[in-house]
Design an enzyme around this catalytic site. Structure first.
Site, mmCIF file in Angstrom:
data_model
loop_
_atom_site.group_PDB
_atom_site.id
_atom_site.type_symbol
_atom_site.label_atom_id
_atom_site.label_comp_id
_atom_site.label_asym_id
_atom_site.label_seq_id
_atom_site.Cartn_x
_atom_site.Cartn_y
_atom_site.Cartn_z
ATOM 1 N N ASN A 230 13.133 32.521 -5.170
ATOM 2 C CA ASN A 230 11.722 32.868 -4.974
ATOM 3 C C ASN A 230 11.090 33.375 -6.261
ATOM 4 O OD1 ASN A 230 11.572 31.990 -2.405
ATOM 5 N ND2 ASN A 230 11.415 33.987 -1.437
ATOM 6 N N ALA A 231 11.850 34.114 -7.043
ATOM 7 C CA ALA A 231 11.304 34.621 -8.312
ATOM 8 C C ALA A 231 10.979 33.457 -9.250
ATOM 9 C CB ALA A 231 12.299 35.588 -8.958
ATOM 10 N N CYS A 282 6.521 36.434 1.190
ATOM 11 C CA CYS A 282 7.804 36.638 0.495
ATOM 12 C C CYS A 282 7.764 36.755 -1.029
ATOM 13 C CB CYS A 282 8.758 35.545 0.903
ATOM 14 S SG CYS A 282 9.163 35.697 2.659
ATOM 15 N N LYS A 285 6.987 40.321 -2.280
ATOM 16 C CA LYS A 285 7.975 41.333 -1.846
ATOM 17 C C LYS A 285 9.339 41.070 -2.484
ATOM 18 C CE LYS A 285 9.902 39.720 2.521
ATOM 19 N NZ LYS A 285 11.246 39.341 2.117
#
Ligand code: NAD
Ligand code: UGA
Length: 472
Positions: A230-231, A282, A285
């Protein structure tokens, strides 16, 4: 072959992940009985609604699968205790938002729902239970879950009756595309120490996913891979958004730049669309969580590095609301503006962290009167997100702030500008010449998703600002 025989599955959490994931499991594994349980009574009621257009989650294709599986081998219930008691394998698929208070507030994940799930499992499970982390969790959370479960195992008077294996099996689906992602994932990741438990979970996936796409890792790599994926994805969006701003000043066209760099296979062509800033539940977070972990391990430079992805994302939202105000002669006070799209992306009714929320709030703060249209987001959701409490306002006062429009035509009536914030396909096909006459002049379009044909809109008479392009 695994020594564990799986017949009954329970999923704790009937949200955007738990619901669709278990529906696809049920579709492909007719021999499994799958029970999705949740504390939220309203959500479960909607999952059980006869009319699948009332499901609590909008995902293309989900309704059909639910119709084919519900009350056959897929069940939705609030009876968590019973669903845990009967399960051989339990997925924890609960929410893990950013903590809002206490140690790590604003960065660390709030693990209270995960811990509560682990405690419920510890209390009610019987026999051997494979517990699967489906929620996205900070690396080493499995240790906490293991401690809670293994403690109950030790406290057990009849030890042979309660044992656990813990696996990590993060979910990579993206909303709006959830069913396609679940049906045909590029990879399934299973991390764990008990190879028999990994085999048992892999066997379920093998019902529809080729074995070579099922990756096995240690549990910590699995947890960290999810945060890292996700990063990296979010980083690409912030990178192209940063470039979009340079394009707007230099006559470079961000779509041409995206195409040019994307053809380099080392870079790849996906996730290079500029926009108003990424949203969704997402990315933010999970990056905050990564930042928190880095700080915990004294990796302060690494923390600052990832933080920049969020800094650019927030800056992108701010610069969009500012430029709307600037282009409209420096003030939007009492001007009606049409907002097209409130969901954080197309094909979902989810608005969590949507760029629309911040941009709309900024414009309201500047005195604008918004008419908001989104094909799937309900009025109450928008009101909630904007912090508007109808009880605090008379009907007339509310209309001075915003109205919820049921259609595109209604939304644009007498507005000074149209601001496209979500890339719904119906916005790509707007006949601009038809709309122009119904708008206040000079009429503006702000296309933050780069989805419209600028030439046609200009030909119809509009002034157009499009992300990543110089406004002529
Ligand atoms: P969500 O908020 O939509 O759903 C979570 C559900 O869990 C809620 O319905 C809540 O009532 C329920 N719940 C919480 N505590 C419970 C308990 N003790 N017992 C029973 N039910 C309980 O969240 P989501 O979007 O489905 O995300 C779940 C997890 O999956 C998060 O960790 C998220 O980061 C991760 N994830 C989400 C996506 C996505 O696209 N939304 C994709 C991949 C991973
Ligand atoms: C994202 C990931 O893509 C999933 O793999 C992951 O499982 C999920 O997060 C999660 O962990 O929750 P999702 O947030 O549903 O999925 O949607 P994305 O398609 O990733 O879009 C996220 C945001 O980025 C949206 O606001 C979207 O409009 C924006 N975006 C995406 C861009 O601005 N440009 C792009 O090129 C792509």
């Amino acid at each position: 072959m695994s020594k564990y025989k799986i017949r009954n599955i329970c999923c704790i959490g009937a949200g955007y992940v738990g619901g669709p994931t278990m529906a696809v499991f049920a579709e492909h594994c007719k021999d499994l009985k799958i029970v999705v349980s949740d504390i939220n009574k309203e959500r479960i009621k909607l999952w059980n609604n006869k009319n699948v257009s009332n499901l609590p989650i909008y995902e293309p294709g989900l309704g059909e699968i639910v119709l084919n599986t519900r009350d056959k081998n897929l069940f939705f219930t609030n009876n968590i205790e019973e669903s845990i008691r009967n399960a051989d394998m339990i997925f924890i698929s609960v929410n893990t938002p950013t903590k809002t208070k206490g140690v790590g507030a604003g960065k660390a994940s709030d693990l209270r729902w995960v811990e509560a799930s682990a405690r419920q499992i510890a209390q009610y499970a019987t026999g051997h239970t494979i517990v699967v982390e489906k929620s996205t969790l900070p690396v080493r959370t499995a240790k906490t879950i293991q401690k809670i479960l293994f403690n109950s195992q030790n406290n057990n008077t009849n030890e042979s009756k309660k044992t656990f294996s813990v696996l990590s099996n993060p979910e990579f689906l993206s909303e709006g595309n959830a069913i396609a992602d679940l049906e045909n994932p590029e990879r399934v990741l299973i991390g764990g120490e008990d190879s028999e438990a990994i085999d048992a979970l892999a066997k379920i996936y093998k019902n529809w996913i080729p074995n070579d796409r099922i990756i096995r890792t240690n549990i910590w790599s699995s947890e960290l891979s999810k945060l890292t994926a996700n990063a990296f994805l979010a980083q690409r969006i912030s990178s192209i958004n940063a470039i979009s701003a340079i394009c707007e000043l230099t006559e470079a066209d961000v779509n041409q730049v995206s195409k040019s760099i994307g053809m380099d296979s080392r870079i790849g062509n996906k996730f290079l669309s500029p926009g108003p800033g990424f949203g969704g539940s997402c990315f933010q977070k999970d990056i905050l969580n990564l930042v928190y972990l880095c700080e915990h391990y004294n990796l302060h430079e690494v923390a600052r590095y990832w933080e920049q992805v969020l800094t650019i994302n927030n800056w992108q939202k701010d610069r969009i609301s500012s430029l709307v105000v600037n282009k409209l002669f420096g003030t939007v006070s009492n001007k009606k503006l049409a907002i097209l799209g409130f969901a954080f992306k197309a094909n979902t009714n989810d608005t969590r962290n949507s760029a629309s929320i911040k941009i709309c709030k900024d414009l309201i703060e500047e005195g604008a009167i918004l008419s908001i249209y989104d094909p799937k987001v309900k009025k109450n959701q928008i009101m909630n997100d904007l912090g508007i409490n109808p009880l605090d306002l008379s009907e007339d006062e509310e209309k001075e702030i915003w109205t919820n429009s049921e259609s595109l035509d209604e939304a644009i009536q007498d507005t000074h500008a149209i601001i496209i914030l979500t890339e719904w396909s119906e916005f790509k096909e707007i006949k601009w010449d038809k709309l122009f006459k119904n708008m206040a002049k000079p009429a503006w379009i702000f296309d933050t998703r780069s989805i419209i044909n600028v030439n046609l809109a200009r030909k119809a008479g509009f002034n157009v600002w499009q992300i990543g392009n110089l406004t002529k």
